[in-house]
Design a protein around this motif. Structure first.
Motif, PDB file in Angstrom:
ATOM      1  N   ALA A  90      45.714  19.163  25.097  1.00  0.00           N
ATOM      2  CA  ALA A  90      44.737  18.063  25.066  1.00  0.00           C
ATOM      3  C   ALA A  90      45.244  16.849  25.844  1.00  0.00           C
ATOM      4  CB  ALA A  90      44.420  17.680  23.632  1.00  0.00           C
ATOM      5  N   SER A  91      46.521  16.549  25.727  1.00  0.00           N
ATOM      6  CA  SER A  91      47.097  15.415  26.459  1.00  0.00           C
ATOM      7  C   SER A  91      47.096  15.670  27.960  1.00  0.00           C
ATOM      8  CB  SER A  91      48.523  15.132  25.979  1.00  0.00           C
ATOM      9  OG  SER A  91      48.515  14.690  24.648  1.00  0.00           O
ATOM     10  N   ILE A  92      47.431  16.883  28.346  1.00  0.00           N
ATOM     11  CA  ILE A  92      47.407  17.227  29.768  1.00  0.00           C
ATOM     12  C   ILE A  92      45.982  17.154  30.298  1.00  0.00           C
ATOM     13  CG2 ILE A  92      47.746  19.110  31.430  1.00  0.00           C
ATOM     14  CD1 ILE A  92      50.313  19.778  29.892  1.00  0.00           C
ATOM     15  N   SER A  93      45.046  17.678  29.551  1.00  0.00           N
ATOM     16  CA  SER A  93      43.642  17.611  29.952  1.00  0.00           C
ATOM     17  C   SER A  93      43.191  16.168  30.129  1.00  0.00           C
ATOM     18  CB  SER A  93      42.763  18.319  28.915  1.00  0.00           C
ATOM     19  OG  SER A  93      41.412  18.218  29.278  1.00  0.00           O
ATOM     20  N   ALA A  94      43.584  15.300  29.214  1.00  0.00           N
ATOM     21  CA  ALA A  94      43.214  13.886  29.319  1.00  0.00           C
ATOM     22  C   ALA A  94      43.804  13.255  30.577  1.00  0.00           C
ATOM     23  CB  ALA A  94      43.673  13.129  28.074  1.00  0.00           C
ATOM     24  N   LEU A  95      45.051  13.597  30.921  1.00  0.00           N
ATOM     25  CA  LEU A  95      45.669  13.065  32.128  1.00  0.00           C
ATOM     26  C   LEU A  95      44.970  13.560  33.392  1.00  0.00           C
ATOM     27  CD1 LEU A  95      49.470  13.345  31.275  1.00  0.00           C
ATOM     28  CD2 LEU A  95      48.117  11.253  31.466  1.00  0.00           C
ATOM     29  N   LEU A  96      44.435  14.763  33.330  1.00  0.00           N
ATOM     30  CA  LEU A  96      43.783  15.343  34.505  1.00  0.00           C
ATOM     31  C   LEU A  96      42.338  14.883  34.673  1.00  0.00           C
ATOM     32  CD1 LEU A  96      45.128  18.993  34.291  1.00  0.00           C
ATOM     33  CD2 LEU A  96      45.801  17.215  35.909  1.00  0.00           C
ATOM     34  N   THR A  97      41.697  14.448  33.602  1.00  0.00           N
ATOM     35  CA  THR A  97      40.270  14.130  33.687  1.00  0.00           C
ATOM     36  C   THR A  97      39.946  12.643  33.709  1.00  0.00           C
ATOM     37  OG1 THR A  97      40.044  14.337  31.288  1.00  0.00           O
ATOM     38  CG2 THR A  97      39.555  16.305  32.609  1.00  0.00           C
ATOM     39  N   SER A  98      40.905  11.813  33.328  1.00  0.00           N
ATOM     40  CA  SER A  98      40.609  10.378  33.341  1.00  0.00           C
ATOM     41  C   SER A  98      41.887   9.575  33.547  1.00  0.00           C
ATOM     42  CB  SER A  98      39.941   9.965  32.028  1.00  0.00           C
ATOM     43  OG  SER A  98      40.803  10.206  30.942  1.00  0.00           O
ATOM     44  N   GLN A  99      41.692   8.351  33.974  1.00  0.00           N
ATOM     45  CA  GLN A  99      42.817   7.459  34.200  1.00  0.00           C
ATOM     46  C   GLN A  99      43.351   6.988  32.850  1.00  0.00           C
ATOM     47  OE1 GLN A  99      42.635   4.812  37.510  1.00  0.00           O
ATOM     48  NE2 GLN A  99      43.210   3.082  36.244  1.00  0.00           N
ATOM     49  N   PRO A 100      44.652   7.132  32.616  1.00  0.00           N
ATOM     50  CA  PRO A 100      45.190   6.693  31.331  1.00  0.00           C
ATOM     51  C   PRO A 100      45.107   5.177  31.175  1.00  0.00           C
ATOM     52  CG  PRO A 100      46.920   7.658  32.715  1.00  0.00           C
ATOM     53  CD  PRO A 100      45.658   7.727  33.478  1.00  0.00           C
ATOM     54  N   LYS A 101      44.808   4.731  29.963  1.00  0.00           N
ATOM     55  CA  LYS A 101      44.787   3.299  29.664  1.00  0.00           C
ATOM     56  C   LYS A 101      46.197   2.803  29.357  1.00  0.00           C
ATOM     57  CE  LYS A 101      40.069   3.174  27.771  1.00  0.00           C
ATOM     58  NZ  LYS A 101      39.514   3.669  28.939  1.00  0.00           N
ATOM     59  N   GLN A 102      47.023   3.702  28.862  1.00  0.00           N
ATOM     60  CA  GLN A 102      48.423   3.396  28.603  1.00  0.00           C
ATOM     61  C   GLN A 102      49.220   4.691  28.701  1.00  0.00           C
ATOM     62  OE1 GLN A 102      48.475   1.717  24.698  1.00  0.00           O
ATOM     63  NE2 GLN A 102      48.120   3.654  23.672  1.00  0.00           N
ATOM     64  N   MET A 103      50.526   4.552  28.922  1.00  0.00           N
ATOM     65  CA  MET A 103      51.364   5.741  29.052  1.00  0.00           C
ATOM     66  C   MET A 103      52.773   5.396  28.621  1.00  0.00           C
ATOM     67  SD  MET A 103      52.187   8.012  32.444  1.00  0.00           S
ATOM     68  CE  MET A 103      50.538   8.638  32.523  1.00  0.00           C
ATOM     69  N   LYS A 104      53.374   6.287  27.869  1.00  0.00           N
ATOM     70  CA  LYS A 104      54.769   6.111  27.495  1.00  0.00           C
ATOM     71  C   LYS A 104      55.631   6.223  28.747  1.00  0.00           C
ATOM     72  CE  LYS A 104      54.534   8.184  22.914  1.00  0.00           C
ATOM     73  NZ  LYS A 104      55.039   9.285  22.077  1.00  0.00           N
ATOM     74  N   ALA A 105      56.668   5.414  28.803  1.00  0.00           N
ATOM     75  CA  ALA A 105      57.612   5.492  29.921  1.00  0.00           C
ATOM     76  C   ALA A 105      58.225   6.891  29.991  1.00  0.00           C
ATOM     77  CB  ALA A 105      58.689   4.427  29.773  1.00  0.00           C
ATOM     78  N   GLU A 106      58.459   7.495  28.838  1.00  0.00           N
ATOM     79  CA  GLU A 106      59.034   8.839  28.773  1.00  0.00           C
ATOM     80  C   GLU A 106      58.108   9.872  29.447  1.00  0.00           C
ATOM     81  OE1 GLU A 106      60.927  11.628  25.244  1.00  0.00           O
ATOM     82  OE2 GLU A 106      59.403  10.163  24.713  1.00  0.00           O
ATOM     83  N   THR A 107      56.810   9.739  29.242  1.00  0.00           N
ATOM     84  CA  THR A 107      55.843  10.651  29.868  1.00  0.00           C
ATOM     85  C   THR A 107      55.813  10.443  31.373  1.00  0.00           C
ATOM     86  OG1 THR A 107      54.505  10.665  27.862  1.00  0.00           O
ATOM     87  CG2 THR A 107      53.433  11.398  29.884  1.00  0.00           C
TER      88      THR A 107
END
Length: 75
Positions: free
Chosen positions: A36-53
């Motif tokens: 689900a997280s990968i899908s979200a990264l592929l389908t929309s611009q993240p509003k926030q992101m962990k530095a680790e990611t």
């Protein structure tokens, strides 16, 4: 304005699917993201992101944060 360029970076490296990205993340960065997280990264611009990611994506795709984000100044 920031523009998320993950799909472009993936295509340049011939990584075509979320499953392939997940494998690269695990193999090269020892990092796991849910489908689900990968899908979200592929389908929309993240509003926030962990530095680790962000670090794991850069390691797996052999790129920099500047490759994943493009800045366009407002008009």
């Amino acid at each position: 304005m920031l523009v998320w360029m993950l799909r472009k970076v993936m295509a340049e490296r011939e990584v075509w699917t979320g499953a392939a990205l997940a494998r690269l993340l695990k193999e090269k960065a020892n990092y796991s993201l849910s489908p689900a997280s990968i899908s979200a990264l592929l389908t929309s611009q993240p509003k926030q992101m962990k530095a680790e990611t962000l670090d794991a994506l850069c390691t797996a795709l052999e790129c920099t944060p500047n490759d994943l984000w493009a800045y366009t100044p407002p008009k």
